[in-house]
Design a protein around this motif. Structure first.
Motif, PDB file in Angstrom:
ATOM      1  N   ASN A  29       6.166  -3.836   2.977  1.00  0.00           N
ATOM      2  CA  ASN A  29       5.489  -2.746   2.303  1.00  0.00           C
ATOM      3  C   ASN A  29       4.464  -2.175   3.275  1.00  0.00           C
ATOM      4  OD1 ASN A  29       3.149  -1.615   0.773  1.00  0.00           O
ATOM      5  ND2 ASN A  29       4.489  -2.028  -0.967  1.00  0.00           N
ATOM      6  N   ARG A  31       2.143   0.149   2.959  1.00  0.00           N
ATOM      7  CA  ARG A  31       0.780   0.276   2.432  1.00  0.00           C
ATOM      8  C   ARG A  31       0.067  -1.082   2.417  1.00  0.00           C
ATOM      9  NH1 ARG A  31      -0.917   3.968  -2.430  1.00  0.00           N
ATOM     10  NH2 ARG A  31       0.957   4.903  -1.612  1.00  0.00           N
ATOM     11  N   ALA A  32       0.771  -2.116   1.966  1.00  0.00           N
ATOM     12  CA  ALA A  32       0.181  -3.456   1.954  1.00  0.00           C
ATOM     13  C   ALA A  32      -0.095  -3.929   3.384  1.00  0.00           C
ATOM     14  CB  ALA A  32       1.098  -4.437   1.235  1.00  0.00           C
ATOM     15  N   GLU A  35      -3.313  -2.260   4.625  1.00  0.00           N
ATOM     16  CA  GLU A  35      -4.485  -2.913   4.043  1.00  0.00           C
ATOM     17  C   GLU A  35      -4.751  -4.262   4.709  1.00  0.00           C
ATOM     18  OE1 GLU A  35      -3.856  -3.012  -0.186  1.00  0.00           O
ATOM     19  OE2 GLU A  35      -3.731  -0.816  -0.302  1.00  0.00           O
ATOM     20  N   LEU A  36      -3.697  -5.025   4.963  1.00  0.00           N
ATOM     21  CA  LEU A  36      -3.830  -6.313   5.644  1.00  0.00           C
ATOM     22  C   LEU A  36      -4.362  -6.117   7.061  1.00  0.00           C
ATOM     23  CD1 LEU A  36      -3.327  -9.396   5.728  1.00  0.00           C
ATOM     24  CD2 LEU A  36      -1.010  -8.865   6.517  1.00  0.00           C
ATOM     25  N   LYS A  97       3.584 -11.238   3.882  1.00  0.00           N
ATOM     26  CA  LYS A  97       2.510 -10.535   4.589  1.00  0.00           C
ATOM     27  C   LYS A  97       2.923 -10.194   6.016  1.00  0.00           C
ATOM     28  CE  LYS A  97      -1.382 -12.009   1.842  1.00  0.00           C
ATOM     29  NZ  LYS A  97      -2.709 -12.647   1.848  1.00  0.00           N
ATOM     30  N   ASP A 100       5.057  -7.180   5.742  1.00  0.00           N
ATOM     31  CA  ASP A 100       4.229  -6.008   5.456  1.00  0.00           C
ATOM     32  C   ASP A 100       3.528  -5.510   6.717  1.00  0.00           C
ATOM     33  OD1 ASP A 100       4.953  -6.325   2.784  1.00  0.00           O
ATOM     34  OD2 ASP A 100       3.009  -7.170   2.178  1.00  0.00           O
ATOM     35  N   TYR A 104       4.124  -1.936   8.670  1.00  0.00           N
ATOM     36  CA  TYR A 104       3.056  -0.980   8.964  1.00  0.00           C
ATOM     37  C   TYR A 104       3.034  -0.625  10.448  1.00  0.00           C
ATOM     38  CZ  TYR A 104      -1.411   1.138   9.866  1.00  0.00           C
ATOM     39  OH  TYR A 104      -2.372   2.007  10.306  1.00  0.00           O
TER      40      TYR A 104
END
Length: 114
Positions: A29, A31-32, A35-36, A97, A100, A104
């Motif tokens: 993801n 977006r996730a 943020e991470l 994670k 993700d 990104y």
């Protein structure tokens, strides 16, 4: 050898050997991952592209530079994530994670950048 030089060497060594169209896409993801990256990586790396910023000597590469290294793929980022690096904290992430974060980073790839 500086840390960014080591990282670039790993990326460049793995990239061409692992390049493939299906390797560029994958789970995760975006977006996730963003943020991470802001929460876990922004203390050292520029993780969100900003106009007019450029890499500074002695600093880790920004995520856009990493994404646009020749041959950069999901597999190369996975190998890098699972390898120890001097001066970089041992960031242990779940598979989700990791996916993700990789999604990104690869979303920052600009086909026109070499």
């Amino acid at each position: 050898m500086k840390r960014h030089s080591i990282a670039a060497g790993i990326f460049l060594a793995l990239g061409p050997a692992t390049a493939g169209a299906q390797d560029m896409s994958g789970p995760g993801n975006i977006r996730a991952g963003r943020e991470l990256a802001i929460a876990q990586c922004s203390e050292c790396h520029v993780v969100v592209p900003r106009r007019g910023t450029s890499w500074q000597t002695g600093r880790p590469p920004d995520f856009t530079q990493i994404a646009n290294m020749p041959g950069m793929t999901r597999t190369a980022l996975l190998a890098f994530q699972h390898s120890p690096h001097p001066k970089m904290p041992n960031l242990i992430l779940s598979d989700r994670k990791t996916d993700d974060l990789i999604a990104y980073i690869l979303s920052l790839k600009n086909p026109g950048v070499r």
